[in-house]
Design a protein around this motif. Structure first.
Motif, PDB file in Angstrom:
ATOM      1  N   GLU A 226      -4.544   9.032 -10.125  1.00 20.12           N
ATOM      2  CA  GLU A 226      -5.006   7.642 -10.183  1.00 20.12           C
ATOM      3  C   GLU A 226      -3.876   6.667  -9.856  1.00 20.12           C
ATOM      4  OE1 GLU A 226      -8.593   8.003 -13.500  1.00 20.12           O
ATOM      5  OE2 GLU A 226      -6.518   7.699 -14.149  1.00 20.12           O
ATOM      6  N   LEU A 227      -2.690   6.939 -10.368  1.00 21.48           N
ATOM      7  CA  LEU A 227      -1.553   6.064 -10.070  1.00 21.48           C
ATOM      8  C   LEU A 227      -1.193   6.126  -8.591  1.00 21.48           C
ATOM      9  CD1 LEU A 227       0.696   6.840 -13.177  1.00 21.48           C
ATOM     10  CD2 LEU A 227      -0.395   4.639 -12.656  1.00 21.48           C
ATOM     11  N   SER A 228      -1.231   7.319  -8.006  1.00 25.22           N
ATOM     12  CA  SER A 228      -0.923   7.464  -6.580  1.00 25.22           C
ATOM     13  C   SER A 228      -1.932   6.717  -5.722  1.00 25.22           C
ATOM     14  CB  SER A 228      -0.901   8.946  -6.191  1.00 25.22           C
ATOM     15  OG  SER A 228       0.108   9.650  -6.872  1.00 25.22           O
ATOM     16  N   THR A 229      -3.207   6.850  -6.073  1.00 29.16           N
ATOM     17  CA  THR A 229      -4.264   6.193  -5.304  1.00 29.16           C
ATOM     18  C   THR A 229      -4.127   4.675  -5.380  1.00 29.16           C
ATOM     19  OG1 THR A 229      -5.788   8.038  -5.639  1.00 29.16           O
ATOM     20  CG2 THR A 229      -6.759   5.905  -5.104  1.00 29.16           C
ATOM     21  N   TRP A 230      -3.969   4.159  -6.578  1.00 29.41           N
ATOM     22  CA  TRP A 230      -3.816   2.706  -6.755  1.00 29.41           C
ATOM     23  C   TRP A 230      -2.545   2.211  -6.076  1.00 29.41           C
ATOM     24  CZ3 TRP A 230      -1.025  -0.191 -10.984  1.00 29.41           C
ATOM     25  CH2 TRP A 230      -1.334  -1.562 -10.961  1.00 29.41           C
ATOM     26  N   GLY A 231      -1.473   2.957  -6.244  1.00 29.52           N
ATOM     27  CA  GLY A 231      -0.213   2.556  -5.622  1.00 29.52           C
ATOM     28  C   GLY A 231      -0.319   2.431  -4.120  1.00 29.52           C
ATOM     29  N   TRP A 232      -1.001   3.378  -3.480  1.00 26.50           N
ATOM     30  CA  TRP A 232      -1.141   3.308  -2.028  1.00 26.50           C
ATOM     31  C   TRP A 232      -2.000   2.120  -1.593  1.00 26.50           C
ATOM     32  CZ3 TRP A 232       1.140   4.207   2.187  1.00 26.50           C
ATOM     33  CH2 TRP A 232       2.002   5.291   2.322  1.00 26.50           C
ATOM     34  N   MET A 233      -3.038   1.809  -2.343  1.00 26.76           N
ATOM     35  CA  MET A 233      -3.843   0.633  -2.008  1.00 26.76           C
ATOM     36  C   MET A 233      -2.986  -0.629  -2.065  1.00 26.76           C
ATOM     37  SD  MET A 233      -6.885   1.517  -1.124  1.00 26.76           S
ATOM     38  CE  MET A 233      -6.189   3.000  -0.415  1.00 26.76           C
ATOM     39  N   LEU A 234      -2.114  -0.701  -3.055  1.00 27.01           N
ATOM     40  CA  LEU A 234      -1.223  -1.858  -3.175  1.00 27.01           C
ATOM     41  C   LEU A 234      -0.224  -1.911  -2.022  1.00 27.01           C
ATOM     42  CD1 LEU A 234      -0.611  -1.602  -7.010  1.00 27.01           C
ATOM     43  CD2 LEU A 234      -1.789  -3.499  -5.857  1.00 27.01           C
ATOM     44  N   LEU A 235       0.257  -0.753  -1.593  1.00 27.91           N
ATOM     45  CA  LEU A 235       1.169  -0.734  -0.446  1.00 27.91           C
ATOM     46  C   LEU A 235       0.470  -1.205   0.817  1.00 27.91           C
ATOM     47  CD1 LEU A 235       3.172   2.592  -0.997  1.00 27.91           C
ATOM     48  CD2 LEU A 235       3.914   0.238  -1.446  1.00 27.91           C
ATOM     49  N   ARG A 236      -0.802  -0.875   0.965  1.00 26.16           N
ATOM     50  CA  ARG A 236      -1.561  -1.362   2.132  1.00 26.16           C
ATOM     51  C   ARG A 236      -1.781  -2.879   2.040  1.00 26.16           C
ATOM     52  NH1 ARG A 236      -0.277   2.687   5.367  1.00 26.16           N
ATOM     53  NH2 ARG A 236      -1.521   4.575   5.094  1.00 26.16           N
ATOM     54  N   VAL A 237      -2.043  -3.377   0.842  1.00 26.93           N
ATOM     55  CA  VAL A 237      -2.158  -4.838   0.657  1.00 26.93           C
ATOM     56  C   VAL A 237      -0.863  -5.502   1.091  1.00 26.93           C
ATOM     57  CG1 VAL A 237      -2.367  -6.706  -1.034  1.00 26.93           C
ATOM     58  CG2 VAL A 237      -3.837  -4.688  -1.229  1.00 26.93           C
ATOM     59  N   SER A 238       0.245  -4.974   0.629  1.00 22.32           N
ATOM     60  CA  SER A 238       1.547  -5.553   0.947  1.00 22.32           C
ATOM     61  C   SER A 238       1.837  -5.501   2.433  1.00 22.32           C
ATOM     62  CB  SER A 238       2.638  -4.813   0.161  1.00 22.32           C
ATOM     63  OG  SER A 238       3.892  -5.415   0.361  1.00 22.32           O
ATOM     64  N   ALA A 239       1.520  -4.365   3.070  1.00 20.44           N
ATOM     65  CA  ALA A 239       1.788  -4.214   4.503  1.00 20.44           C
ATOM     66  C   ALA A 239       0.982  -5.214   5.329  1.00 20.44           C
ATOM     67  CB  ALA A 239       1.459  -2.791   4.948  1.00 20.44           C
ATOM     68  N   ALA A 240      -0.292  -5.397   4.968  1.00 20.66           N
ATOM     69  CA  ALA A 240      -1.125  -6.361   5.704  1.00 20.66           C
ATOM     70  C   ALA A 240      -0.640  -7.784   5.468  1.00 20.66           C
ATOM     71  CB  ALA A 240      -2.586  -6.218   5.276  1.00 20.66           C
ATOM     72  N   ALA A 241      -0.273  -8.098   4.229  1.00 19.54           N
ATOM     73  CA  ALA A 241       0.139  -9.462   3.895  1.00 19.54           C
ATOM     74  C   ALA A 241       1.435  -9.847   4.595  1.00 19.54           C
ATOM     75  CB  ALA A 241       0.293  -9.602   2.382  1.00 19.54           C
ATOM     76  N   VAL A 242       2.420  -8.961   4.592  1.00 16.80           N
ATOM     77  CA  VAL A 242       3.704  -9.322   5.204  1.00 16.80           C
ATOM     78  C   VAL A 242       3.555  -9.506   6.704  1.00 16.80           C
ATOM     79  CG1 VAL A 242       4.597  -6.969   5.668  1.00 16.80           C
ATOM     80  CG2 VAL A 242       6.179  -8.839   5.109  1.00 16.80           C
ATOM     81  N   ARG A 243       2.661  -8.757   7.323  1.00 15.04           N
ATOM     82  CA  ARG A 243       2.428  -8.904   8.763  1.00 15.04           C
ATOM     83  C   ARG A 243       1.615 -10.143   9.086  1.00 15.04           C
ATOM     84  NH1 ARG A 243       3.387  -3.781   7.648  1.00 15.04           N
ATOM     85  NH2 ARG A 243       4.281  -2.395   9.246  1.00 15.04           N
ATOM     86  N   ASN A 244       0.857 -10.628   8.130  1.00 14.49           N
ATOM     87  CA  ASN A 244       0.018 -11.804   8.352  1.00 14.49           C
ATOM     88  C   ASN A 244       0.653 -13.069   7.783  1.00 14.49           C
ATOM     89  OD1 ASN A 244      -2.318 -12.825   9.542  1.00 14.49           O
ATOM     90  ND2 ASN A 244      -3.458 -12.783   7.624  1.00 14.49           N
ATOM     91  N   SER A 245       1.979 -13.035   7.637  1.00 13.37           N
ATOM     92  CA  SER A 245       2.732 -14.209   7.178  1.00 13.37           C
ATOM     93  C   SER A 245       2.278 -14.689   5.805  1.00 13.37           C
ATOM     94  CB  SER A 245       2.617 -15.350   8.199  1.00 13.37           C
ATOM     95  OG  SER A 245       2.981 -14.919   9.480  1.00 13.37           O
ATOM     96  N   GLN A 246       2.068 -13.732   4.897  1.00 12.15           N
ATOM     97  CA  GLN A 246       1.735 -14.030   3.506  1.00 12.15           C
ATOM     98  C   GLN A 246       2.789 -13.379   2.610  1.00 12.15           C
ATOM     99  OE1 GLN A 246      -2.587 -12.666   4.764  1.00 12.15           O
ATOM    100  NE2 GLN A 246      -2.641 -13.300   2.609  1.00 12.15           N
ATOM    101  N   GLY A 279       5.349   7.469  -5.007  1.00 12.86           N
ATOM    102  CA  GLY A 279       6.302   7.442  -6.098  1.00 12.86           C
ATOM    103  C   GLY A 279       7.406   6.450  -5.796  1.00 12.86           C
ATOM    104  N   PRO A 280       8.485   6.471  -6.568  1.00 12.63           N
ATOM    105  CA  PRO A 280       9.558   5.483  -6.384  1.00 12.63           C
ATOM    106  C   PRO A 280      10.174   5.490  -4.989  1.00 12.63           C
ATOM    107  CG  PRO A 280       9.773   6.601  -8.499  1.00 12.63           C
ATOM    108  CD  PRO A 280       8.702   7.322  -7.763  1.00 12.63           C
ATOM    109  N   THR A 281      10.340   6.673  -4.393  1.00 12.51           N
ATOM    110  CA  THR A 281      10.933   6.722  -3.049  1.00 12.51           C
ATOM    111  C   THR A 281      10.008   6.110  -2.013  1.00 12.51           C
ATOM    112  OG1 THR A 281      12.201   8.712  -3.611  1.00 12.51           O
ATOM    113  CG2 THR A 281      11.889   8.232  -1.278  1.00 12.51           C
ATOM    114  N   THR A 282       8.712   6.410  -2.111  1.00 16.43           N
ATOM    115  CA  THR A 282       7.749   5.830  -1.175  1.00 16.43           C
ATOM    116  C   THR A 282       7.762   4.313  -1.251  1.00 16.43           C
ATOM    117  OG1 THR A 282       6.310   7.775  -1.291  1.00 16.43           O
ATOM    118  CG2 THR A 282       5.313   5.724  -0.528  1.00 16.43           C
ATOM    119  N   VAL A 283       7.796   3.763  -2.458  1.00 14.80           N
ATOM    120  CA  VAL A 283       7.831   2.305  -2.621  1.00 14.80           C
ATOM    121  C   VAL A 283       9.121   1.741  -2.018  1.00 14.80           C
ATOM    122  CG1 VAL A 283       7.909   0.412  -4.284  1.00 14.80           C
ATOM    123  CG2 VAL A 283       6.318   2.309  -4.624  1.00 14.80           C
TER     124      VAL A 283
END
Length: 389
Positions: A226-246, A279-283
């Motif tokens: 569950e932590l891995s799944t949620w963490g990856w969704m958050l990483l995708r949010v972050s990746a889209a936001a930084v590319r869209n000037s957010q 995990g921590p390295t992926t982040v």
């Protein structure tokens, strides 16, 4: 004039900036801005549009003419023809062999070829995967789980090689057959990546936010999966936001992802799925990637020093992407030998992965422009990544 050029010109005028002032504020050359606004260029790379968007204080997608993607090469299209056929036109009847496939047999075969995906062995996959996809389809309802897994992997592979229509089909089929929220989220993770590669930043952001909310666990009693799944969704949010000037949204999502990684305490691969390793390295890798997207090469190099070299396998997709970010940071800071060495490291580890990376061509182009002469190795690398003359 291209739509992107029209959009840049309109917003620039609304902000009361001249082309020269926009060039100074954004770091994009005056000649590029002129050509874009005059329609002398079909469009601009997302990196260029993001730099302009930051200076103009608007989302990147407000400037973009539409999705930005790059077609695969003819050789790539030919290599994966049978895989695309197996994805897009699955057999309508059961297997005609004397001994039809079994669930156990297909599952075992899928497990055996899984390392080929994580090690980017495209030649072998182009031969083995079509038959396996066809056999999985012939299993019927009993083969649902193994079929979903193969479609997830095939969809990821099609995104990796920029065959986006086939990727969409594979991932949609996997999502339709998903048995539960966690299995669906594994597919959504790759769908978000597909949208990012297509330049559909707003769609990627909205989809990732929706599923981050959908999969958010109670930290105190969350399972590693569950932590891995949620963490990856958050990483995708972050990746889209930084590319869209957010940048604020990107930082917030990355902070929550770090909290999930801290709670996890280590790199974890749910069900030994390398695509969901978190995990921590992926982040840390994704934090450096965000710094690269934000054009902070100095920060990329500082962050890279703190990332453990043994945190992920050298051939893992996240690790290779990180090495490209480091190579780009070196190139942007004039350290061309170091930049080229990183490209060489990737090519040694993943020779079938690197030629599919447009990013590698951008980096090598910077190296070429920054040097008076090229070594024989650099000329060879130009052929490897397909750098045009």
């Amino acid at each position: 004039m291209s739509n992107a050029g029209e959009n840049v010109k309109t917003v620039r005028k609304r902000r009361g900036l001249s082309q020269r002032e926009l060039a100074a504020a954004s770091g994009v050359s005056l000649s590029t801005i002129r050509k874009l606004e005059q329609g002398d260029r079909e469009g601009a790379r997302l990196e260029t549009l993001r730099m302009l968007a930051v200076a103009l204080r608007v989302p990147t997608m407000l400037l973009a003419a539409g999705p930005h993607e790059e077609d695969p090469s003819t050789a790539t299209v030919d290599r994966w023809a049978e895989v695309r056929n197996a994805i897009e036109r699955p057999p309508l009847t059961v297997w005609a062999d004397d001994e039809p496939p079994t669930v156990a047999g297909v599952r075992n075969a899928a497990q055996e070829i899984s390392p080929l995906f994580s090690s980017d062995e495209y030649d072998a996959l182009s031969v083995l995967l079509p038959r396996l996809l066809q056999e999985a389809e012939a299993l019927g309802p009993e083969g649902r789980a193994v079929r979903v897994r193969l479609l997830q992997l095939a969809g990821w592979l099609m995104v990796q090689t920029r065959q986006f229509t086939a990727a969409e089909t594979a991932l949609e089929r996997a999502l339709d057959d998903a048995a539960d929220r966690m299995e669906a989220a594994a597919t959504i993770n790759t769908q978000c990546w597909l949208l990012l590669r297509q330049g559909e930043l707003s769609k990627a952001y909205d989809l990732a936010v929706k599923w981050a909310d959908e999969t958010e666990p109670k930290i105190s009693r969350a399972t590693p999966a569950e932590l891995s799944t949620w963490g990856w969704m958050l990483l995708r949010v972050s990746a889209a936001a930084v590319r869209n000037s957010q940048p604020g949204d990107a930082a917030d999502a990355l902070r929550f992802a770090k909290a999930a990684a801290v709670a996890l305490g280590r790199e974890h691969s749910p069900e030994n799925d390398f695509l969901r390793t978190f995990g921590p390295t992926t982040v840390a890798l994704k934090r450096a990637e965000n710094a690269s997207v934000a054009d902070r090469p100095d920060l990329v190099l500082r962050l890279a020093e703190a990332i453990p070299a043994t945190g992920l396998k050298p051939t893992s997709n996240n690790r290779n992407r990180h090495l490209l970010d480091v190579a780009d940071a070196y190139a942007k800071t004039g350290q061309y030998t170091e930049a080229f060495d990183k490209l060489g490291q990737i090519n040694n580890d993943s020779p079938e992965w690197l030629p599919n990376q447009r990013y590698a061509r951008v980096i090598l182009e910077r190296v070429v422009k920054g040097r008076r002469t090229l070594t024989a190795e650099m000329r060879t690398m130009a052929d490897v990544v397909g750098l045009p003359f």
